[in-house]
Design an enzyme around this catalytic site. Structure first.
Site, PDB file in Angstrom:
ATOM      1  N   MET A  66      39.411  45.756  32.420  1.00  0.00           N
ATOM      2  CA  MET A  66      38.624  47.143  33.068  1.00  0.00           C
ATOM      3  C   MET A  66      37.077  46.997  33.106  1.00  0.00           C
ATOM      4  O   MET A  66      36.358  47.357  33.928  1.00  0.00           O
ATOM      5  CB  MET A  66      39.218  48.208  32.214  1.00  0.00           C
ATOM      6  N   GLU A  67      36.713  46.261  32.088  1.00  0.00           N
ATOM      7  CA  GLU A  67      35.044  46.029  31.898  1.00  0.00           C
ATOM      8  C   GLU A  67      34.743  45.292  33.096  1.00  0.00           C
ATOM      9  O   GLU A  67      33.716  45.503  33.775  1.00  0.00           O
ATOM     10  CB  GLU A  67      34.876  45.110  30.748  1.00  0.00           C
ATOM     11  N   ARG A  68      35.349  44.397  33.656  1.00  0.00           N
ATOM     12  CA  ARG A  68      34.781  43.449  34.706  1.00  0.00           C
ATOM     13  C   ARG A  68      35.146  44.137  35.976  1.00  0.00           C
ATOM     14  O   ARG A  68      34.082  43.887  37.007  1.00  0.00           O
ATOM     15  CB  ARG A  68      35.734  42.251  34.711  1.00  0.00           C
ATOM     16  N   ALA A 114      32.021  46.845  35.953  1.00  0.00           N
ATOM     17  CA  ALA A 114      30.821  46.167  36.294  1.00  0.00           C
ATOM     18  C   ALA A 114      30.558  45.711  37.782  1.00  0.00           C
ATOM     19  O   ALA A 114      29.484  45.890  38.295  1.00  0.00           O
ATOM     20  CB  ALA A 114      30.536  44.937  35.255  1.00  0.00           C
TER      21      ALA A 114
END
Length: 381
Positions: free
Chosen positions: A241-243, A246
């Protein structure tokens, strides 16, 4: 990608917010090396910008993933990288595991206040001796009755100075490697927790980043997110999810930087001609702009696959790798075209250059992304 009228209305809302409430304060925040996150997040929550895909029972909006894409794309218009990163931690890095695996009690106590903007949160994984190698973390939790007693340290933790709680990855057994880890919520008011210092960084200067120590920090075992011993697997899902979060903003940021540099090159005279008359610059601009377009299409394709229920680990990894590399290449080229003025603090290019550098390190370094891809493709064990 097809966006509905509702998506476009939300896009207009976020864009106005960025233009009216965020960008006018960026220079102030950069000088102070600080942003009032409780104030900003509470304001955004009132407009329905936090927890877009989370259950309304916990302060979320119950929206589809395209709303997250729209939010990230518009965050690409923010005049520095610090605020999008801080918000990303709040909504896409520290909270996905809690929403997906946390108990009802934990969600009400920690997730709902975070989505209402009443609490700031962070995710604590990286340590002085373990960054990209998550399996190497040493911070550990010893069980004592109904409590965990936690000792260790974490480093490079975004939002740490202002955070009310941290989603913390620790060892909860003596098993080595990827086994025996758990995600535990640690309120920062707990005795034994301290921020040893606020770190001084090359870029993202308005974002508070801390070196943390846990000295016999005692929290209830019920603060464990999901199943004890499944923390590594949950954190890997959280990284996906973070990637994605971003990556979605990078094509917009790059396009804005390229357009500004194009306009500068048209106006700047050199050897009796506009700088834009230089064929080398024309071709470099065209190539970078084409790659930015391709990245935008690829990130939106990743979003579509995610919405279709496909495992997007590989696509998110590629998106993050290419977004990081292209983002810093564009920022570097824009600074070069601006020449000496581009190197000055008064010009936007210097900040863009500094801020763009982090994405190739944070959230998994470029080399880790390549390792993940080679393993997924069966090239290495």
């Amino acid at each position: 990608m097809i966006y509905s009228d509702e998506h476009q209305e939300f896009r207009a809302l976020v864009r106005r917010y960025v233009e009216q409430k965020i960008n006018p304060r960026v220079d102030e925040w950069e000088r102070a090396e600080w942003m009032p996150l409780h104030e900003i997040f509470a304001d955004m929550a009132k407009l329905g910008m936090l927890g877009l895909e989370y259950d309304p029972a916990y302060g979320g909006q119950g929206a589809d993933h395209l709303f997250t894409v729209v939010l990230c794309q518009e965050l690409g218009r923010v005049a520095h990288g610090s605020f999008p990163m801080a918000l990303g931690v709040q909504v896409a890095m520290a909270t996905p595991s809690l929403h997906a695996h946390g108990s009802e009690e934990l969600k009400q106590e920690y997730l709902a206040p975070a989505m209402r903007g009443e609490m700031v949160c962070g995710v604590a994984v990286t340590e002085p001796e373990a960054g990209s190698d998550v399996a190497g973390i040493r911070t550990h939790a010893r069980r004592d009755g109904d409590d965990w007693v936690i000792n260790g340290s974490k480093m490079f933790i975004t939002n740490a100075v202002q955070a009310d709680w941290l989603c913390t990855l620790v060892r909860t057994s003596d098993e080595g490697g990827y086994r025996g880890m758990s995600q535990i919520i640690i309120p920062t008011s707990t005795p034994g927790f301290r921020v040893d210092r606020k770190l001084d960084k090359l870029g993202m200067r308005a974002s508070d980043t801390g070196l943390l120590t846990f000295d016999n920090v005692r929290v209830p075992v019920r603060n464990t997110i999901g199943e004890i011993g499944r923390g590594f697997q949950q954190q890997m899902s959280q990284f996906v999810m973070e990637r994605m979060f971003a990556s979605y903003s990078v094509p917009i940021t790059c396009a804005i930087e390229l357009e500004a540099t194009r306009d500068y090159a048209r106006d700047r005279k050199l050897f009796g001609h506009p700088l834009s008359a230089n064929q080398y610059l024309q071709y470099t601009y065209a190539e970078l702009a084409a790659r930015v377009d391709m990245l935008r299409v690829y990130t939106e394709s990743t979003a579509q696959s995610y919405m279709a229920g496909t495992d997007v680990t590989r696509m998110a990894t590629i998106s993050k790798l290419e977004a990081a590399r292209l983002g810093r290449q564009v920022a570097d080229w824009c600074l070069q075209v601006h020449g000496g003025m581009g190197y000055m603090e008064e010009t936007w290019t210097s900040r863009a250059y500094r801020d763009s550098r982090l994405l190739s390190i944070g959230g998994g370094a470029d080399e880790v992304m390549l390792r993940v891809l080679s393993m997924m493709d069966g090239f290495t064990d």
